[in-house]
Design a protein around this motif. Structure first.
Motif, PDB file in Angstrom:
ATOM      1  N   ILE A 292      -0.734  14.501  -5.153  1.00 32.91           N
ATOM      2  CA  ILE A 292       0.314  14.341  -4.146  1.00 32.91           C
ATOM      3  C   ILE A 292      -0.303  14.213  -2.756  1.00 32.91           C
ATOM      4  CG2 ILE A 292       2.280  15.494  -3.042  1.00 32.91           C
ATOM      5  CD1 ILE A 292       3.009  16.566  -5.821  1.00 32.91           C
ATOM      6  N   TRP A 293      -1.368  14.963  -2.483  1.00 36.44           N
ATOM      7  CA  TRP A 293      -2.084  14.790  -1.208  1.00 36.44           C
ATOM      8  C   TRP A 293      -2.579  13.347  -1.052  1.00 36.44           C
ATOM      9  CZ3 TRP A 293      -2.166  17.069   3.200  1.00 36.44           C
ATOM     10  CH2 TRP A 293      -2.021  18.453   3.328  1.00 36.44           C
ATOM     11  N   ILE A 294      -3.245  12.849  -2.090  1.00 36.32           N
ATOM     12  CA  ILE A 294      -3.801  11.484  -2.029  1.00 36.32           C
ATOM     13  C   ILE A 294      -2.673  10.472  -1.818  1.00 36.32           C
ATOM     14  CG2 ILE A 294      -4.966   9.681  -3.373  1.00 36.32           C
ATOM     15  CD1 ILE A 294      -6.540  11.944  -4.762  1.00 36.32           C
ATOM     16  N   GLY A 295      -1.574  10.657  -2.536  1.00 40.19           N
ATOM     17  CA  GLY A 295      -0.473   9.704  -2.431  1.00 40.19           C
ATOM     18  C   GLY A 295       0.140   9.660  -1.047  1.00 40.19           C
ATOM     19  N   LEU A 296       0.426  10.823  -0.459  1.00 39.33           N
ATOM     20  CA  LEU A 296       1.106  10.843   0.838  1.00 39.33           C
ATOM     21  C   LEU A 296       0.180  10.431   1.977  1.00 39.33           C
ATOM     22  CD1 LEU A 296       3.294  14.045   0.398  1.00 39.33           C
ATOM     23  CD2 LEU A 296       4.028  11.664   0.351  1.00 39.33           C
ATOM     24  N   VAL A 297      -1.075  10.862   1.931  1.00 40.05           N
ATOM     25  CA  VAL A 297      -2.019  10.442   2.975  1.00 40.05           C
ATOM     26  C   VAL A 297      -2.273   8.940   2.873  1.00 40.05           C
ATOM     27  CG1 VAL A 297      -4.386  10.659   3.822  1.00 40.05           C
ATOM     28  CG2 VAL A 297      -3.111  12.706   3.174  1.00 40.05           C
ATOM     29  N   GLY A 298      -2.467   8.433   1.659  1.00 38.98           N
ATOM     30  CA  GLY A 298      -2.697   7.003   1.476  1.00 38.98           C
ATOM     31  C   GLY A 298      -1.513   6.168   1.925  1.00 38.98           C
ATOM     32  N   ALA A 299      -0.294   6.669   1.665  1.00 43.79           N
ATOM     33  CA  ALA A 299       0.907   5.931   2.071  1.00 43.79           C
ATOM     34  C   ALA A 299       1.009   5.825   3.582  1.00 43.79           C
ATOM     35  CB  ALA A 299       2.154   6.604   1.498  1.00 43.79           C
ATOM     36  N   SER A 300       0.764   6.926   4.289  1.00 48.48           N
ATOM     37  CA  SER A 300       0.880   6.865   5.752  1.00 48.48           C
ATOM     38  C   SER A 300      -0.219   6.011   6.358  1.00 48.48           C
ATOM     39  CB  SER A 300       0.857   8.276   6.350  1.00 48.48           C
ATOM     40  OG  SER A 300      -0.400   8.888   6.147  1.00 48.48           O
TER      41      SER A 300
ATOM     42  N   THR B 230       0.828  -1.209   0.000  1.00 53.31           N
ATOM     43  CA  THR B 230       0.000   0.000   0.000  1.00 53.31           C
ATOM     44  C   THR B 230       0.859   1.253   0.000  1.00 53.31           C
ATOM     45  OG1 THR B 230      -1.767  -1.162   1.189  1.00 53.31           O
ATOM     46  CG2 THR B 230      -1.808   1.250   1.247  1.00 53.31           C
ATOM     47  N   VAL B 231       1.898   1.266   0.839  1.00 54.31           N
ATOM     48  CA  VAL B 231       2.802   2.418   0.882  1.00 54.31           C
ATOM     49  C   VAL B 231       3.458   2.623  -0.478  1.00 54.31           C
ATOM     50  CG1 VAL B 231       4.936   3.311   1.873  1.00 54.31           C
ATOM     51  CG2 VAL B 231       3.231   2.264   3.361  1.00 54.31           C
ATOM     52  N   ASN B 232       3.941   1.542  -1.101  1.00 49.85           N
ATOM     53  CA  ASN B 232       4.567   1.669  -2.414  1.00 49.85           C
ATOM     54  C   ASN B 232       3.598   2.201  -3.460  1.00 49.85           C
ATOM     55  OD1 ASN B 232       7.071   0.799  -1.577  1.00 49.85           O
ATOM     56  ND2 ASN B 232       6.844  -1.280  -2.325  1.00 49.85           N
ATOM     57  N   LEU B 233       2.361   1.689  -3.437  1.00 48.81           N
ATOM     58  CA  LEU B 233       1.354   2.116  -4.409  1.00 48.81           C
ATOM     59  C   LEU B 233       1.119   3.625  -4.323  1.00 48.81           C
ATOM     60  CD1 LEU B 233      -0.969   1.314  -6.450  1.00 48.81           C
ATOM     61  CD2 LEU B 233      -2.452   1.247  -4.439  1.00 48.81           C
ATOM     62  N   PHE B 234       0.793   4.114  -3.109  1.00 49.18           N
ATOM     63  CA  PHE B 234       0.438   5.522  -2.948  1.00 49.18           C
ATOM     64  C   PHE B 234       1.659   6.434  -3.053  1.00 49.18           C
ATOM     65  CE2 PHE B 234      -3.440   3.676  -1.218  1.00 49.18           C
ATOM     66  CZ  PHE B 234      -4.404   4.553  -1.700  1.00 49.18           C
ATOM     67  N   ALA B 235       2.804   5.998  -2.502  1.00 55.93           N
ATOM     68  CA  ALA B 235       3.999   6.841  -2.567  1.00 55.93           C
ATOM     69  C   ALA B 235       4.437   7.063  -4.012  1.00 55.93           C
ATOM     70  CB  ALA B 235       5.126   6.211  -1.760  1.00 55.93           C
ATOM     71  N   HIS B 236       4.318   6.049  -4.848  1.00 56.06           N
ATOM     72  CA  HIS B 236       4.732   6.208  -6.242  1.00 56.06           C
ATOM     73  C   HIS B 236       3.676   6.952  -7.055  1.00 56.06           C
ATOM     74  CE1 HIS B 236       7.933   3.441  -5.129  1.00 56.06           C
ATOM     75  NE2 HIS B 236       8.546   3.857  -6.209  1.00 56.06           N
ATOM     76  N   MET B 237       2.434   7.005  -6.589  1.00 53.58           N
ATOM     77  CA  MET B 237       1.471   7.918  -7.189  1.00 53.58           C
ATOM     78  C   MET B 237       1.953   9.352  -7.041  1.00 53.58           C
ATOM     79  SD  MET B 237      -2.145   6.253  -5.887  1.00 53.58           S
ATOM     80  CE  MET B 237      -2.933   7.846  -5.987  1.00 53.58           C
ATOM     81  N   ALA B 238       2.460   9.674  -5.842  1.00 56.39           N
ATOM     82  CA  ALA B 238       2.930  11.038  -5.569  1.00 56.39           C
ATOM     83  C   ALA B 238       4.276  11.312  -6.233  1.00 56.39           C
ATOM     84  CB  ALA B 238       3.030  11.255  -4.062  1.00 56.39           C
ATOM     85  N   SER B 239       5.230  10.386  -6.084  1.00 52.90           N
ATOM     86  CA  SER B 239       6.582  10.655  -6.589  1.00 52.90           C
ATOM     87  C   SER B 239       6.623  10.703  -8.114  1.00 52.90           C
ATOM     88  CB  SER B 239       7.561   9.604  -6.058  1.00 52.90           C
ATOM     89  OG  SER B 239       7.240   8.310  -6.555  1.00 52.90           O
ATOM     90  N   ALA B 240       5.725   9.983  -8.785  1.00 54.43           N
ATOM     91  CA  ALA B 240       5.709  10.021 -10.247  1.00 54.43           C
ATOM     92  C   ALA B 240       5.356  11.408 -10.774  1.00 54.43           C
ATOM     93  CB  ALA B 240       4.721   8.998 -10.796  1.00 54.43           C
TER      94      ALA B 240
ATOM     95  N   GLY C 183      -0.983   7.617 -10.610  1.00 51.16           N
ATOM     96  CA  GLY C 183      -0.601   9.005 -10.367  1.00 51.16           C
ATOM     97  C   GLY C 183      -0.825   9.872 -11.597  1.00 51.16           C
ATOM     98  N   GLY C 184      -0.429   9.371 -12.757  1.00 52.04           N
ATOM     99  CA  GLY C 184      -0.637  10.121 -13.988  1.00 52.04           C
ATOM    100  C   GLY C 184      -2.103  10.327 -14.287  1.00 52.04           C
ATOM    101  N   ALA C 185      -2.919   9.284 -14.059  1.00 56.06           N
ATOM    102  CA  ALA C 185      -4.355   9.410 -14.325  1.00 56.06           C
ATOM    103  C   ALA C 185      -5.013  10.400 -13.362  1.00 56.06           C
ATOM    104  CB  ALA C 185      -5.018   8.037 -14.212  1.00 56.06           C
ATOM    105  N   LEU C 186      -4.688  10.307 -12.066  1.00 58.64           N
ATOM    106  CA  LEU C 186      -5.292  11.206 -11.081  1.00 58.64           C
ATOM    107  C   LEU C 186      -4.876  12.655 -11.321  1.00 58.64           C
ATOM    108  CD1 LEU C 186      -4.970   9.135  -7.776  1.00 58.64           C
ATOM    109  CD2 LEU C 186      -7.048   9.649  -9.048  1.00 58.64           C
ATOM    110  N   ALA C 187      -3.620  12.862 -11.703  1.00 55.22           N
ATOM    111  CA  ALA C 187      -3.161  14.226 -11.982  1.00 55.22           C
ATOM    112  C   ALA C 187      -3.905  14.821 -13.170  1.00 55.22           C
ATOM    113  CB  ALA C 187      -1.660  14.230 -12.240  1.00 55.22           C
TER     114      ALA C 187
END
Length: 432
Positions: free
Chosen positions: A395-403, A245-255, A382-386
């Motif tokens: 980036i909000w969704i990615g970091l909150v989801g990761a934590s 889960t952390v990898n999924l959401f963190a890479h949404m943000a970092s991408a 990440g690309g689709a959501l952006a």
């Protein structure tokens, strides 16, 4: 049950330092050189593809993807092999073979026979050898250091990875600019050879792989045993769910970080690079402090506390704007990678302690196969959501989801425990 007594400073002081552990220092120093050197190839291969071979954007993307594709293709078979052979020797051969494969690129460039297919083959083969090395690496460490020192050892190795992520790309860029992409790859080949030599000098005996009574089980059955152990274990399956889960959401943000820094914050490429360097620095600090935090907080408790509590300061990143607040992006990612390395150090140590030695390779391979499989999916999401909601929201969704991925472990048997003892049995504690 009563709460476990905290480890005292005198006990910490009495524990033999890993800095005086000859064979661990050989492993660590060799891996440090190899990790930094390995940052050259992901930089140099696409550079050569564009500048020497005039590759298209799609071809460069394919070249980049082939290295990580190896984790999905060979991770599970690699686990079986790692449990069947001497891990120390396997790691040495992986280093030697990676050196040879990488060295073929400058040779082909010098002979004017370099092709895109050659670069793709190098990316795929070196990626596959890296899978074997990494699975053997995590499985070999418990035979090199005492269980009491595992979390410190994993913390130091995590520091190496973060330091390489900090220094490696910059060094690679400077080296490629100075001597060219093909010649720079010679440095990576040499780093693999230096790692192989450091492994060769290790003298700690490794237990021989255990052989089953009667015929050896089929290869496919043994692959399934690793996955089965992960899925059936009441804590391990939740750790894998948390990491995935952390990898999924963190890479949404970092991408989306480069478009965010350039389009939303208006930074130049050099300014963006400087700001992004703060992230890996957090990982270096996290690796240095992981052992101390685990002893202070509890080696079991820190596994769920790190993503939940230490992930909250990462919310500073999407609060960055093109004024003095721009620094909040770097501070947020510093906090994220700090917590990620603390979590990773603790959960890898836990896995090494609770898994039977003859299953370590297959267990580590199964975990990698699952949690790394979410990374490309996260980047695509990440690309689709952006596109739909904008860069800052993504980036909000990615970091909150990761934590919040830490909730998988919080609602597990680990929540009522403080420590994992050296003999792999957790010590329970009362709440409060």
């Amino acid at each position: 049950m009563t709460e476990t007594e905290p480890v005292s400073e005198t006990a910490d002081a009495g524990r033999p330092s890993l800095l005086r552990h000859r064979d661990f220092m050989l492993l660590w120093s060799g891996q440090t050189i190899s990790e930094v050197g390995s940052m050259i190839t992901p930089f140099a291969l696409p550079f050569l593809a564009v500048t020497a071979l005039n590759a298209s954007n799609f071809q460069v993307g394919l070249l980049t993807a082939l290295g990580s594709l190896a984790f999905l293709l060979v991770a599970l078979p690699a686990g079986v092999v790692v449990d069947r052979v001497a891990r120390h020797r396997l790691m040495m051969w992986c280093d030697v073979l990676r050196a040879v494969v990488v060295a073929t690129v400058p040779v082909a460039w010098y002979l004017d026979t370099l092709t895109l297919a050659h670069l793709c083959a190098v990316a795929l083969v070196t990626g596959s050898l890296t899978v074997f090395f990494d699975v053997a690496y995590q499985s070999y460490l418990p035979s090199l250091v005492d269980k009491e020192a595992l979390i410190d050892a994993n913390g130091k190795l995590g520091t190496t990875s973060s330091a390489a992520a900090t220094l490696g790309p910059t060094m690679a860029g400077v080296l490629v600019a100075a001597i060219g992409g093909a010649r720079a790859l010679v440095a990576d080949a040499v780093s693999f050879l230096m790692s192989a030599v450091s492994l060769f000098l290790i003298r700690t005996p490794e237990a021989k792989p255990s052989l089953p009574d009667g015929p050896r089980p089929p290869f496919r059955q043994q692959m399934g045993e690793g996955l089965g152990f992960v899925v059936r274990h009441p804590v391990l399956r939740r750790i894998v769910a948390c990491t995935g889960t952390v990898n999924l959401f963190a890479h949404m943000a970092s991408a989306m970080e480069m478009p965010f820094l350039i389009r939303e914050l208006g930074l130049s490429s050099s300014q963006a690079g400087l700001l992004l360097a703060l992230g890996p620095v957090g990982g270096v600090v996290g690796g240095l402090l992981a052992g101390r935090l685990a002893r202070r907080v509890g080696s079991a408790r820190i596994i769920w506390l790190a993503p939940l509590a230490l992930g909250v300061p990462s919310y500073l990143a999407p609060l960055a704007y093109p004024d003095w607040r721009v620094v909040l992006y770097g501070v947020g990612w510093f906090a994220f990678t700090f917590g990620a390395v603390v979590y990773n150090t603790a959960q890898v140590t836990y896995r090494q302690q609770i898994c039977p030695p003859d299953l370590l390779g297959r267990m580590n391979a199964a975990v990698r196969w699952i949690v790394w499989g979410t990374i490309p999916l996260g980047a695509l999401l990440g690309g689709a959501l952006a596109t739909w909601f904008g860069l800052r929201t993504t980036i909000w969704i990615g970091l909150v989801g990761a934590s919040l991925g830490g909730l998988w472990v919080y609602f597990s048997p680990l929540r009522g425990l403080r420590d994992v003892t050296p003999d792999a049995e957790p010590k329970a504690s009362t709440a409060g």
